[in-house]
Design a protein around this motif. Structure first.
Motif, PDB file in Angstrom:
ATOM      1  N   ASN A 288       0.862  -1.181   0.000  1.00 27.80           N
ATOM      2  CA  ASN A 288       0.000   0.000   0.000  1.00 27.80           C
ATOM      3  C   ASN A 288       0.905   1.240   0.000  1.00 27.80           C
ATOM      4  O   ASN A 288       1.337   1.713   1.055  1.00 27.80           O
ATOM      5  CB  ASN A 288      -0.922  -0.003   1.220  1.00 27.80           C
ATOM      6  CG  ASN A 288      -1.959   1.091   1.146  1.00 27.80           C
ATOM      7  OD1 ASN A 288      -1.673   2.224   0.797  1.00 27.80           O
ATOM      8  ND2 ASN A 288      -3.192   0.733   1.498  1.00 27.80           N
ATOM      9  N   ASN A 289       1.211   1.734  -1.190  1.00 27.35           N
ATOM     10  CA  ASN A 289       2.141   2.856  -1.322  1.00 27.35           C
ATOM     11  C   ASN A 289       1.679   4.107  -0.594  1.00 27.35           C
ATOM     12  O   ASN A 289       2.492   4.828  -0.020  1.00 27.35           O
ATOM     13  CB  ASN A 289       2.394   3.168  -2.795  1.00 27.35           C
ATOM     14  CG  ASN A 289       3.279   2.131  -3.450  1.00 27.35           C
ATOM     15  OD1 ASN A 289       4.176   1.585  -2.817  1.00 27.35           O
ATOM     16  ND2 ASN A 289       3.027   1.861  -4.708  1.00 27.35           N
ATOM     17  N   LYS A 290       0.394   4.372  -0.610  1.00 28.16           N
ATOM     18  CA  LYS A 290      -0.122   5.563   0.064  1.00 28.16           C
ATOM     19  C   LYS A 290       0.151   5.480   1.571  1.00 28.16           C
ATOM     20  O   LYS A 290       0.633   6.441   2.178  1.00 28.16           O
ATOM     21  CB  LYS A 290      -1.617   5.710  -0.201  1.00 28.16           C
ATOM     22  CG  LYS A 290      -2.222   6.967   0.357  1.00 28.16           C
ATOM     23  CD  LYS A 290      -3.691   7.084  -0.013  1.00 28.16           C
ATOM     24  CE  LYS A 290      -4.317   8.314   0.603  1.00 28.16           C
ATOM     25  NZ  LYS A 290      -5.745   8.429   0.273  1.00 28.16           N
ATOM     26  N   ASN A 291      -0.154   4.349   2.172  1.00 31.80           N
ATOM     27  CA  ASN A 291       0.109   4.168   3.598  1.00 31.80           C
ATOM     28  C   ASN A 291       1.610   4.186   3.883  1.00 31.80           C
ATOM     29  O   ASN A 291       2.051   4.781   4.874  1.00 31.80           O
ATOM     30  CB  ASN A 291      -0.493   2.864   4.111  1.00 31.80           C
ATOM     31  CG  ASN A 291      -1.982   2.930   4.292  1.00 31.80           C
ATOM     32  OD1 ASN A 291      -2.601   3.974   4.118  1.00 31.80           O
ATOM     33  ND2 ASN A 291      -2.576   1.795   4.634  1.00 31.80           N
ATOM     34  N   ALA A 292       2.390   3.509   3.031  1.00 27.61           N
ATOM     35  CA  ALA A 292       3.840   3.468   3.241  1.00 27.61           C
ATOM     36  C   ALA A 292       4.428   4.868   3.213  1.00 27.61           C
ATOM     37  O   ALA A 292       5.279   5.207   4.042  1.00 27.61           O
ATOM     38  CB  ALA A 292       4.500   2.571   2.200  1.00 27.61           C
ATOM     39  N   ASP A 293       3.977   5.703   2.272  1.00 30.69           N
ATOM     40  CA  ASP A 293       4.450   7.092   2.225  1.00 30.69           C
ATOM     41  C   ASP A 293       4.060   7.843   3.490  1.00 30.69           C
ATOM     42  O   ASP A 293       4.881   8.556   4.072  1.00 30.69           O
ATOM     43  CB  ASP A 293       3.862   7.819   1.013  1.00 30.69           C
ATOM     44  CG  ASP A 293       4.581   7.507  -0.287  1.00 30.69           C
ATOM     45  OD1 ASP A 293       5.700   6.954  -0.256  1.00 30.69           O
ATOM     46  OD2 ASP A 293       4.009   7.831  -1.348  1.00 30.69           O
ATOM     47  N   ALA A 294       2.819   7.691   3.909  1.00 34.12           N
ATOM     48  CA  ALA A 294       2.347   8.403   5.106  1.00 34.12           C
ATOM     49  C   ALA A 294       3.130   7.992   6.343  1.00 34.12           C
ATOM     50  O   ALA A 294       3.502   8.831   7.166  1.00 34.12           O
ATOM     51  CB  ALA A 294       0.851   8.144   5.311  1.00 34.12           C
TER      52      ALA A 294
ATOM     53  N   ILE B 112       7.822  -0.789   4.270  1.00 31.65           N
ATOM     54  CA  ILE B 112       7.765   0.629   3.922  1.00 31.65           C
ATOM     55  C   ILE B 112       8.719   0.954   2.768  1.00 31.65           C
ATOM     56  O   ILE B 112       8.354   1.666   1.832  1.00 31.65           O
ATOM     57  CB  ILE B 112       8.092   1.503   5.154  1.00 31.65           C
ATOM     58  CG1 ILE B 112       6.982   1.358   6.204  1.00 31.65           C
ATOM     59  CG2 ILE B 112       8.280   2.965   4.760  1.00 31.65           C
ATOM     60  CD1 ILE B 112       7.358   1.907   7.564  1.00 31.65           C
ATOM     61  N   ALA B 113       9.933   0.444   2.819  1.00 30.62           N
ATOM     62  CA  ALA B 113      10.973   0.846   1.864  1.00 30.62           C
ATOM     63  C   ALA B 113      10.849   0.194   0.496  1.00 30.62           C
ATOM     64  O   ALA B 113      11.271   0.776  -0.504  1.00 30.62           O
ATOM     65  CB  ALA B 113      12.352   0.548   2.447  1.00 30.62           C
ATOM     66  N   ARG B 114      10.258  -0.980   0.437  1.00 28.27           N
ATOM     67  CA  ARG B 114      10.215  -1.679  -0.850  1.00 28.27           C
ATOM     68  C   ARG B 114       9.385  -0.909  -1.872  1.00 28.27           C
ATOM     69  O   ARG B 114       8.458  -0.194  -1.521  1.00 28.27           O
ATOM     70  CB  ARG B 114       9.700  -3.104  -0.681  1.00 28.27           C
ATOM     71  CG  ARG B 114       8.292  -3.197  -0.191  1.00 28.27           C
ATOM     72  CD  ARG B 114       7.861  -4.635   0.046  1.00 28.27           C
ATOM     73  NE  ARG B 114       6.782  -4.926  -0.876  1.00 28.27           N
ATOM     74  CZ  ARG B 114       6.718  -5.987  -1.639  1.00 28.27           C
ATOM     75  NH1 ARG B 114       7.634  -6.896  -1.582  1.00 28.27           N
ATOM     76  NH2 ARG B 114       5.716  -6.152  -2.471  1.00 28.27           N
ATOM     77  N   LYS B 115       9.784  -1.008  -3.073  1.00 26.74           N
ATOM     78  CA  LYS B 115       9.079  -0.412  -4.217  1.00 26.74           C
ATOM     79  C   LYS B 115       9.097   1.111  -4.244  1.00 26.74           C
ATOM     80  O   LYS B 115       8.268   1.727  -4.888  1.00 26.74           O
ATOM     81  CB  LYS B 115       7.630  -0.907  -4.289  1.00 26.74           C
ATOM     82  CG  LYS B 115       7.495  -2.394  -4.495  1.00 26.74           C
ATOM     83  CD  LYS B 115       6.049  -2.792  -4.618  1.00 26.74           C
ATOM     84  CE  LYS B 115       5.928  -4.298  -4.801  1.00 26.74           C
ATOM     85  NZ  LYS B 115       4.526  -4.720  -4.925  1.00 26.74           N
ATOM     86  N   SER B 116      10.023   1.735  -3.504  1.00 28.65           N
ATOM     87  CA  SER B 116      10.100   3.199  -3.545  1.00 28.65           C
ATOM     88  C   SER B 116      11.524   3.671  -3.263  1.00 28.65           C
ATOM     89  O   SER B 116      12.054   3.470  -2.165  1.00 28.65           O
ATOM     90  CB  SER B 116       9.166   3.827  -2.505  1.00 28.65           C
ATOM     91  OG  SER B 116       9.424   5.217  -2.390  1.00 28.65           O
ATOM     92  N   LYS B 117      12.117   4.294  -4.250  1.00 32.06           N
ATOM     93  CA  LYS B 117      13.462   4.830  -4.085  1.00 32.06           C
ATOM     94  C   LYS B 117      13.504   5.910  -3.000  1.00 32.06           C
ATOM     95  O   LYS B 117      14.428   5.969  -2.198  1.00 32.06           O
ATOM     96  CB  LYS B 117      13.957   5.391  -5.421  1.00 32.06           C
ATOM     97  CG  LYS B 117      15.376   5.853  -5.400  1.00 32.06           C
ATOM     98  CD  LYS B 117      15.832   6.318  -6.766  1.00 32.06           C
ATOM     99  CE  LYS B 117      17.267   6.804  -6.689  1.00 32.06           C
ATOM    100  NZ  LYS B 117      17.746   7.255  -7.994  1.00 32.06           N
ATOM    101  N   LYS B 118      12.475   6.762  -2.958  1.00 26.44           N
ATOM    102  CA  LYS B 118      12.437   7.844  -1.965  1.00 26.44           C
ATOM    103  C   LYS B 118      12.356   7.293  -0.544  1.00 26.44           C
ATOM    104  O   LYS B 118      13.019   7.798   0.361  1.00 26.44           O
ATOM    105  CB  LYS B 118      11.255   8.771  -2.238  1.00 26.44           C
ATOM    106  CG  LYS B 118      11.406   9.635  -3.467  1.00 26.44           C
ATOM    107  CD  LYS B 118      10.122  10.372  -3.759  1.00 26.44           C
ATOM    108  CE  LYS B 118      10.230  11.789  -3.307  1.00 26.44           C
ATOM    109  NZ  LYS B 118       9.018  12.571  -3.646  1.00 26.44           N
ATOM    110  N   ARG B 119      11.539   6.268  -0.345  1.00 25.30           N
ATOM    111  CA  ARG B 119      11.428   5.685   1.000  1.00 25.30           C
ATOM    112  C   ARG B 119      12.712   4.956   1.376  1.00 25.30           C
ATOM    113  O   ARG B 119      13.173   5.051   2.523  1.00 25.30           O
ATOM    114  CB  ARG B 119      10.211   4.777   1.080  1.00 25.30           C
ATOM    115  CG  ARG B 119       8.898   5.537   0.955  1.00 25.30           C
ATOM    116  CD  ARG B 119       7.675   4.704   1.273  1.00 25.30           C
ATOM    117  NE  ARG B 119       7.549   3.490   0.513  1.00 25.30           N
ATOM    118  CZ  ARG B 119       6.731   3.311  -0.524  1.00 25.30           C
ATOM    119  NH1 ARG B 119       5.955   4.303  -0.949  1.00 25.30           N
ATOM    120  NH2 ARG B 119       6.669   2.155  -1.151  1.00 25.30           N
ATOM    121  N   LYS B 120      13.318   4.265   0.424  1.00 25.42           N
ATOM    122  CA  LYS B 120      14.601   3.598   0.696  1.00 25.42           C
ATOM    123  C   LYS B 120      15.648   4.625   1.105  1.00 25.42           C
ATOM    124  O   LYS B 120      16.405   4.419   2.061  1.00 25.42           O
ATOM    125  CB  LYS B 120      15.087   2.824  -0.528  1.00 25.42           C
ATOM    126  CG  LYS B 120      14.335   1.556  -0.777  1.00 25.42           C
ATOM    127  CD  LYS B 120      14.837   0.877  -2.049  1.00 25.42           C
ATOM    128  CE  LYS B 120      13.932  -0.291  -2.383  1.00 25.42           C
ATOM    129  NZ  LYS B 120      14.262  -0.892  -3.679  1.00 25.42           N
TER     130      LYS B 120
END
Length: 80
Positions: free
Chosen positions: A7-13, A45-53
């Motif tokens: 859930n990218n939206k939740n992971a970003d939040a 949280i970090a998977r599938k997002s360069k910014k979160r990583k």
């Protein structure tokens, strides 16, 4: 971990809402249970997002994650 998984939206939040520091701190506690859950949450949280990583890299999560890969606790070592 469950709120962020797939859930990218939740992971970003969660990531950009202030959870990075406490999760990284959880990696260095003496509690194998907390270490295990912190690892799982970071992974979700970090998977599938360069910014979160990058947020976790900046918070210096890599050294404690590498150290936990050598943990005597199998679940912590495997991260699952």
């Amino acid at each position: 971990m469950e709120l962020a998984r797939d859930n990218n939206k939740n992971a970003d939040a969660i990531c950009f809402g202030g959870a990075v520091g406490p999760l990284v701190a959880g990696l260095t506690t003496n509690s194998a249970v907390l270490q295990y859950h912190a690892e799982g949450a970071i992974w979700a949280i970090a998977r599938k997002s360069k910014k979160r990583k990058e947020a976790f890299v900046k918070a210096k999560a890599i050294p404690p994650l590498k150290k936990l890969a050598q943990s005597p606790n199998e679940q912590v070592r495997r991260g699952n």
